[in-house]
Write an enzyme that holds these catalytic residues in place. Structure first.
Site, PDB file in Angstrom:
ATOM      1  N   SER A  68       5.040   2.110   7.998  1.00 31.74           N
ATOM      2  CA  SER A  68       4.650   0.972   7.169  1.00 31.74           C
ATOM      3  C   SER A  68       5.808   0.520   6.298  1.00 31.74           C
ATOM      4  O   SER A  68       6.414   1.321   5.588  1.00 31.74           O
ATOM      5  CB  SER A  68       3.457   1.353   6.287  1.00 31.74           C
ATOM      6  OG  SER A  68       2.306   1.586   7.054  1.00 31.74           O
ATOM      7  N   HIS A  85       0.816  -1.212   0.000  1.00 30.66           N
ATOM      8  CA  HIS A  85       0.000   0.000   0.000  1.00 30.66           C
ATOM      9  C   HIS A  85       0.857   1.273   0.000  1.00 30.66           C
ATOM     10  O   HIS A  85       0.346   2.359  -0.291  1.00 30.66           O
ATOM     11  CB  HIS A  85      -0.974  -0.007   1.192  1.00 30.66           C
ATOM     12  CG  HIS A  85      -0.337   0.281   2.523  1.00 30.66           C
ATOM     13  ND1 HIS A  85      -0.008  -0.712   3.423  1.00 30.66           N
ATOM     14  CD2 HIS A  85       0.028   1.438   3.123  1.00 30.66           C
ATOM     15  CE1 HIS A  85       0.526  -0.170   4.509  1.00 30.66           C
ATOM     16  NE2 HIS A  85       0.546   1.137   4.345  1.00 30.66           N
ATOM     17  N   ASP A 107      -0.130  -7.612   1.316  1.00 31.67           N
ATOM     18  CA  ASP A 107       0.304  -6.221   1.426  1.00 31.67           C
ATOM     19  C   ASP A 107       1.822  -6.122   1.504  1.00 31.67           C
ATOM     20  O   ASP A 107       2.376  -5.327   2.269  1.00 31.67           O
ATOM     21  CB  ASP A 107      -0.326  -5.534   2.644  1.00 31.67           C
ATOM     22  CG  ASP A 107      -0.149  -4.018   2.594  1.00 31.67           C
ATOM     23  OD1 ASP A 107      -0.093  -3.471   1.480  1.00 31.67           O
ATOM     24  OD2 ASP A 107      -0.030  -3.389   3.664  1.00 31.67           O
TER      25      ASP A 107
END
Length: 391
Positions: free
Chosen positions: A233, A130, A160
Site C-alpha cells: 500500500s 490508511h 486514501d
C-alpha cells in the site's frame, strides 16, 4: 541409337541446361524467385513497428525497475494504543452476579507497514492515508539504506492518500506529469515492501480502469493482476517504461475467493491531492449536500434501461441542496449545463467546483423536469456514519 534412348538423352540435356540457367539467374538476381512466384517485392520503405508502440513486447523490464525503484520507500508507522484488560471471574456464580470486570489501562505499540513514492527532491512522499492514520511516529527507509523521520503534511481520507515530508538530501524522485493514461492490456509493475520482505517487484497487466470499491468517497481505480499484498500500500504502479501510473492501494483478499484483483489510484488523482495538500494542507472540494447513486429504473418509470444521471438518496439538513429544495428520489441529469453520465461523473464535477460557486442543477422529479440554483460550500469532514459532525 534407339528412338527411346535418344529422347531420354535429349530430356537429360534439356534439364541440365535449365538447372544451369536457373543457377546463374538466382546468383545474379536473388529476388527473381519471389517475382516468378508472384510474391510482393520487399520494400525498403516498409513500415516497422516503433520501439515504444503498445504492440511491441519486451523480454525484460529491468530498465523500467532500475528507473523507478530508487524512489520507492518503505514506511513504518508506529502508534500507541491504550487498552483495558477484561478480567473474567473464575466462579460462574460470581461472574453471573458481577459480569466482566475491567482491569487497569495499559498501552501497547502497534506498527503499520506500507510503502511510499518520493515525488519531490525536497522530500515530499506520497503514500496511502490508511498506512499512517493516527500514527505518532513515522519512519521511512530509503533505497540506499538510510532511515529518515517523516512529518505528516496532510491526509485525505476521501481518496486514501497522504503526503509526508522527510528531511534528507540526494533523493531520487518520480515525476507525476509524464505518465500516459494506462489502457487495458498494458503491462504494469507493482513495487513495494510486501510483508516487510524488502523491495519487491510484481508484474501484471491493467485489467480495467475506472473501478469502484465503495470503500472511499472518490474512487477511480486502476485494476491490475500484478500482486499487491500487505505492505504494498502506497507503493508505485509503473508502466513498462518506468513511468508512474498509479499508487497501489488495495486488493481483494483470497478469503473472498479472489485471485489477482488489485487496485491503484491513478497518478492524475494523486497529483491533484498532492498539489492541494502541499499548498493548503488539506484538499478543498465543492459540496452540495446530497447522497446519490445509480438511477433505479422501475418498469413504469418511462426511463430507458440504461438511464443516465444520478438519483438522490438523501439530503443533508441545512445543506446547499436542502436550501435549494432538492429532495430524495430526484434524478440529477445536468450539473452546471453538463450532462451527468452517472453518480461517479456527478461526484467528480461536484468536487472540482470551487466552494461559493452557484450552479444550475437540472433533473426529473416524479417524471417532471425541474431546475434548482445551488451554491456549493466546502465539503465538510463526514463521520463514519456519513453525517456532518457537530463543531
Amino acid at each position: 541409337m534407339k528412338p527411346a534412348l535418344r529422347a531420354l538423352a535429349f530430356l537429360l540435356q534439356f534439364a541440365t541446361i535449365g538447372l544451369a540457367v536457373a543457377f546463374v539467374i538466382t546468383r545474379l538476381w536473388p529476388d527473381a524467385g519471389g517475382w516468378l512466384r508472384g510474391d510482393a517485392p520487399a520494400s525498403a520503405d516498409a513500415p516497422v513497428a516503433p520501439a515504444g508502440s503498445r504492440s511491441v513486447g519486451q523480454v525484460s523490464y529491468a530498465d523500467a525497475v532500475a528507473k523507478a525503484a530508487p524512489a520507492v520507500v518503505s514506511i513504518y508507522a508506529n502508534k500507541v494504543i491504550t487498552e483495558r484488560q477484561q478480567v473474567l471471574y473464575p466462579d460462574p456464580v460470581t461472574q453471573k452476579l458481577f459480569g466482566i470486570s475491567v482491569g487497569p489501562a495499559y498501552q501497547r505499540r502497534q506498527q503499520s507497514l506500507g510503502s511510499g513514492v518520493i515525488v519531490g527532491s525536497d522530500g515530499y512522499v506520497l503514500t496511502n492515508n490508511h498506512v499512517i492514520a493516527r500514527s505518532n511516529d513515522i519512519q521511512v527507509l530509503l533505497s540506499d539504506g538510510r532511515f529518515a523521520a517523516a512529518r505528516l503534511v496532510g491526509g485525505d481520507e476521501d481518496t486514501d492518500l497522504a503526503v509526508l515530508k522527510i528531511a534528507a538530501t540526494d533523493l531520487p524522485t518520480m515525476k507525476l506529469t509524464d505518465s500516459p493514461t494506462p489502457a487495458v492490456g498494458d503491462v504494469v509493475l507493482a513495487i513495494g515492501n510486501p510483508f516487510g520482505f524488502g523491495k519487491t517487484v510484481t508484474m501484471g497487466v491493467v485489467s480495467a480502469v475506472g473501478r469502484q470499491l465503495n470503500q472511499w468517497t472518490y474512487e477511480d481505480f486502476i485494476q491490475t493482476d500484478a500482486a499487491i499484498n500487505v505492505g504494498n500500500s502506497g507503493g508505485a504502479l509503473i508502466n513498462a517504461y518506468g513511468d508512474l501510473v498509479g499508487i497501489n492501494t488495495a486488493n481483494l483478499p483470497q478469503q473472498y475467493g479472489a485471485e489477482g484483483i488489485g487496485f491503484a489510484i491513478p497518478v492524475a488523482t494523486a497529483k491533484e491531492v498532492l498539489d492541494q495538500i502541499v499548498a493548503k494542507g488539506i484538499v478543498v472540494r465543492g459540496w452540495i449536500g446530497i447522497e446519490y447513486g445509480r438511477v433505479s429504473v422501475a418498469a413504469n418509470s418511462g426511463l430507458p434501461a440504461a438511464a443516465r444521471g444520478a438519483q438522490v438518496y438523501d439530503v443533508y439538513p441545512q445543506s446547499p441542496a436542502a436550501l435549494a429544495g432538492l429532495q430524495p428520489a430526484d434524478i440529477v441529469l445536468k450539473f452546471d449545463g453538463a450532462d451527468i453520465l452517472d453518480a461517479v461523473d456527478l461526484r467528480k464535477r461536484e468536487a472540482a467546483t470551487p466552494p461559493d460557486t452557484t450552479v444550475k442543477i437540472e433533473g426529473l422529479r416524479a417524471g417532471i423536469a425541474f431546475e434548482a440554483q445551488v451554491t456549493l460550500v466546502q465539503r465538510p469532514v463526514l463521520n463514519r456514519q456519513g453525517q456532518v459532525p457537530n463543531p
